[in-house]
Structure formats: structure tokens, C-alpha cells
Motif scaffolding. Structure first.
Motif, short mmCIF file in Angstrom:
data_model
loop_
_atom_site.label_atom_id
_atom_site.label_comp_id
_atom_site.label_asym_id
_atom_site.label_seq_id
_atom_site.Cartn_x
_atom_site.Cartn_y
_atom_site.Cartn_z
N ASN A 47 0.81 -1.22 0.00
CA ASN A 47 0.00 0.00 0.00
C ASN A 47 0.84 1.27 0.00
N ALA A 48 2.02 1.24 0.61
CA ALA A 48 2.82 2.45 0.80
C ALA A 48 3.16 3.10 -0.53
N GLY A 49 3.15 4.42 -0.54
CA GLY A 49 3.50 5.14 -1.76
C GLY A 49 3.81 6.59 -1.47
N VAL A 50 4.59 7.19 -2.37
CA VAL A 50 4.93 8.61 -2.31
C VAL A 50 4.41 9.28 -3.56
N TYR A 51 3.72 10.39 -3.40
CA TYR A 51 3.19 11.14 -4.54
C TYR A 51 3.94 12.46 -4.73
N GLN A 52 3.93 13.29 -3.70
CA GLN A 52 4.60 14.58 -3.79
C GLN A 52 5.94 14.49 -3.05
N GLY A 53 6.88 13.84 -3.67
CA GLY A 53 8.21 13.69 -3.10
C GLY A 53 9.25 13.85 -4.19
N SER A 54 10.50 13.72 -3.79
CA SER A 54 11.57 13.79 -4.77
C SER A 54 11.51 12.58 -5.69
N ALA A 55 12.09 12.71 -6.88
CA ALA A 55 12.13 11.57 -7.80
C ALA A 55 12.87 10.40 -7.16
N LYS A 56 13.88 10.69 -6.37
CA LYS A 56 14.64 9.63 -5.69
C LYS A 56 13.74 8.85 -4.73
N ASP A 57 12.93 9.57 -3.94
CA ASP A 57 12.04 8.89 -2.99
C ASP A 57 10.92 8.15 -3.70
N ILE A 58 10.38 8.74 -4.76
CA ILE A 58 9.33 8.06 -5.53
C ILE A 58 9.85 6.74 -6.08
N PHE A 59 11.04 6.76 -6.63
CA PHE A 59 11.65 5.55 -7.17
C PHE A 59 11.89 4.52 -6.08
N ALA A 60 12.43 4.97 -4.94
CA ALA A 60 12.75 4.05 -3.84
C ALA A 60 11.50 3.42 -3.23
N VAL A 61 10.51 4.26 -2.94
CA VAL A 61 9.32 3.78 -2.21
C VAL A 61 8.33 3.07 -3.13
N ASN A 62 8.08 3.65 -4.30
CA ASN A 62 7.02 3.13 -5.17
C ASN A 62 7.49 1.99 -6.06
N THR A 63 8.75 2.04 -6.49
CA THR A 63 9.26 1.04 -7.43
C THR A 63 10.11 -0.02 -6.74
N LEU A 64 11.16 0.40 -6.03
CA LEU A 64 12.12 -0.57 -5.49
C LEU A 64 11.60 -1.30 -4.26
N ALA A 65 10.90 -0.60 -3.36
CA ALA A 65 10.45 -1.25 -2.12
C ALA A 65 9.51 -2.42 -2.38
N PRO A 66 8.48 -2.27 -3.23
CA PRO A 66 7.63 -3.44 -3.50
C PRO A 66 8.41 -4.61 -4.11
N TYR A 67 9.39 -4.29 -4.97
CA TYR A 67 10.23 -5.35 -5.54
C TYR A 67 11.00 -6.08 -4.45
N ILE A 68 11.68 -5.32 -3.58
CA ILE A 68 12.49 -5.93 -2.52
C ILE A 68 11.62 -6.79 -1.61
#
Length: 244
Positions: free
Chosen positions: A81-102
Motif C-alpha cells: 500500500n505504501a507510496g509517495v506522490y509529492q516527493g523527490s524523484a529519488k524517494d518516488i523511485f525508492a518507495v514506489n518502485t524498489l520497495a515493492p520489488y524488494i
């Protein structure tokens, strides 16, 4: 009764989904990015089994969170469920893309996996040439396409798991804002339904839902070549490989 882990469940849709699942009698483990938010999460849902702490914008924190999840499991359901909308591109990539993968790779395989994407994924592009943990220009829309690509890849590779993605809608949470036009209750109802329902329409895999109905999606998510390249790049960046 199912045992369910929900990332980003200190507030917003994660908190509301947790409350609904607890009211149905399920065991729920919460997640928050720090101890203070963890206390707030348990205050909002005191019937929860516990809360696990891990900052999904930090790769090592996410890897350690996976160990905590496994120590608290096994789980029948994991809701990403976790996600970042209004954040830096770095945080969006880390939280939305990489975290679900890990977490998908490292957490013991549940019976059901639910990934929160967004209707904005329709405007997203895979942009795999822009994958870099420190200098990413991945947009929110791109990241939510990645979530759907991951879901589709999991559904193909793990036929014994129900893996589905959904658009919760633009709802009036802290992320969505007070003026958001969609129905808040319907915003979390689909993940609750996909988590526990024996409805044949919920016991499927590799599908994309909005308000408990399948919806059209960005067909780039079905490109197996893109999926495989996505998984390879995530492995290169995180050092975490997708399980056979």
C-alpha cells in the motif's frame, strides 16, 4: 481468518484497510516508517497484532523490514500500500518502485499479493534507461506502471499466488487532498475484497481493478521483455534477486 501485512498503514488508505480487516476478525500487522508513526498506527488500530518499522525510502531499511515481516509471519496476504506522490524523484523511485520489488522477493511467499497502482499509470512509461537509485528521473506515473509490471511478472512466475493490482481512485486522504472527488470507502474496499474474498472474481491473478471491477490498463505492463528487464535492473540496483 487471514493474517495480513500492510505497508504504509499508519494513515490513509492503509490505515482504513487495516481497520476494515480487523473488524472482519482478521489478524493484521501494521507498518510505519518510524517509531512515532508506529505509535500513531497502533493508536488508530489498537486491535492490530503489532507494527513493524522501516523507512521504505532507504534500501537497507526495506531489506531489514523484510526480515521483520518473515519473523512475524507467515502471512496469508501482503498488501503493498505504501507510496509517495509529492516527493523527490529519488524517494518516488525508492518507495514506489524498489520497495515493492524488494519486499516481494524477500518476504515469504503469501497466498495473495495486492499492489496499489494508480490511474495515473496510464500516462506512465517504463523508462528503464532512467533507473538509478541516486539520480532517478522516474515520475509518479512511471512508478505506478512499474507496480503493475511487477504484479504482472509475479502472476506469471508464481501461479500458486493470487497477485493483483488496483487503482484506489483519487480519494480525500492526506495524499489525495480534501478536494479529491472519489469515494473514500471505495478507495480501500477493493484491497480488502482482494485480500479475503472467496468470490471467483477476486480469486484471479495478474488483473488490474478499480472499485472491484477489472479496468483497462497500460498494455506496456504485459510486455514480458520489459518485465524481465525491469526485474534485472531492480536486481542490479538492490542486490536482491527474484526467487525462482
Amino acid at each position: 481468518m487471514a493474517k495480513i501485512f500492510i505497508t504504509g498503514s499508519a494513515d490513509g488508505l492503509g490505515q482504513l484497510a487495516a481497520k476494515a480487516l480487523l473488524q472482519q476478525g482478521h489478524q493484521v500487522v501494521l507498518h510505519a516508517r518510524n517509531a512515532e508513526r508506529g505509535r500513531k498506527a497502533l493508536k488508530a488500530n489498537p486491535e492490530a497484532e503489532t507494527v513493524l518499522i522501516g523507512d521504505l525510502s532507504n534500501m537497507q531499511d526495506t531489506i531489514q523490514l523484510a526480515s521483520q515481516v518473515n519473523a512475524s509471519g507467515p502471512f496469508d496476504v501482503v498488501i503493498h500500500n505504501a507510496g509517495v506522490y509529492q516527493g523527490s524523484a529519488k524517494d518516488i523511485f525508492a518507495v514506489n518502485t524498489l520497495a515493492p520489488y524488494i519486499l516481494t522477493c524477500l518476504v515469504q511467499k503469501p497466498k495473495r499479493l495486492i499492489y496499489l497502482s494508480s490511474g495515473m499509470h496510464l500516462q506512465g512509461r517504463a523508462n528503464l534507461d532512467k533507473f538509478h537509485p541516486d539520480n532517478s528521473s522516474i515520475s509518479y506515473s512511471d512508478s505506478k506502471l512499474h507496480v503493475l509490471m511487477l504484479c504482472k511478472a509475479v502472476a506469471q512466475k508464481w501461479p500458486d499466488v493470487y497477485a493483483n493490482a488496483l487503482d484506489p481512485g483519487w480519494v480525500p486522504t492526506k495524499m489525495g487532498g480534501r478536494g479529491a472527488p472519489d469515494n473514500l470507502e471505495k478507495g480501500f474496499a477493493t484491497q480488502v475484497w482482494l485480500s479475503t474474498s472467496n468470490d471467483p472474481q477476486a480469486k484471479v491473478s495478474g488483473r488490474y481493478f478499480f472499485h472491484q471491477k477489472e479496468r483497462p490498463y497500460n498494455l506496456a505492463a504485459d510486455d514480458v521483455h520489459l518485465q524481465e528487464r525491469f526485474l534485472d535492473l531492480c536486481q542490479e540496483i538492490t542486490g536482491v534477486s527474484f526467487p525462482a
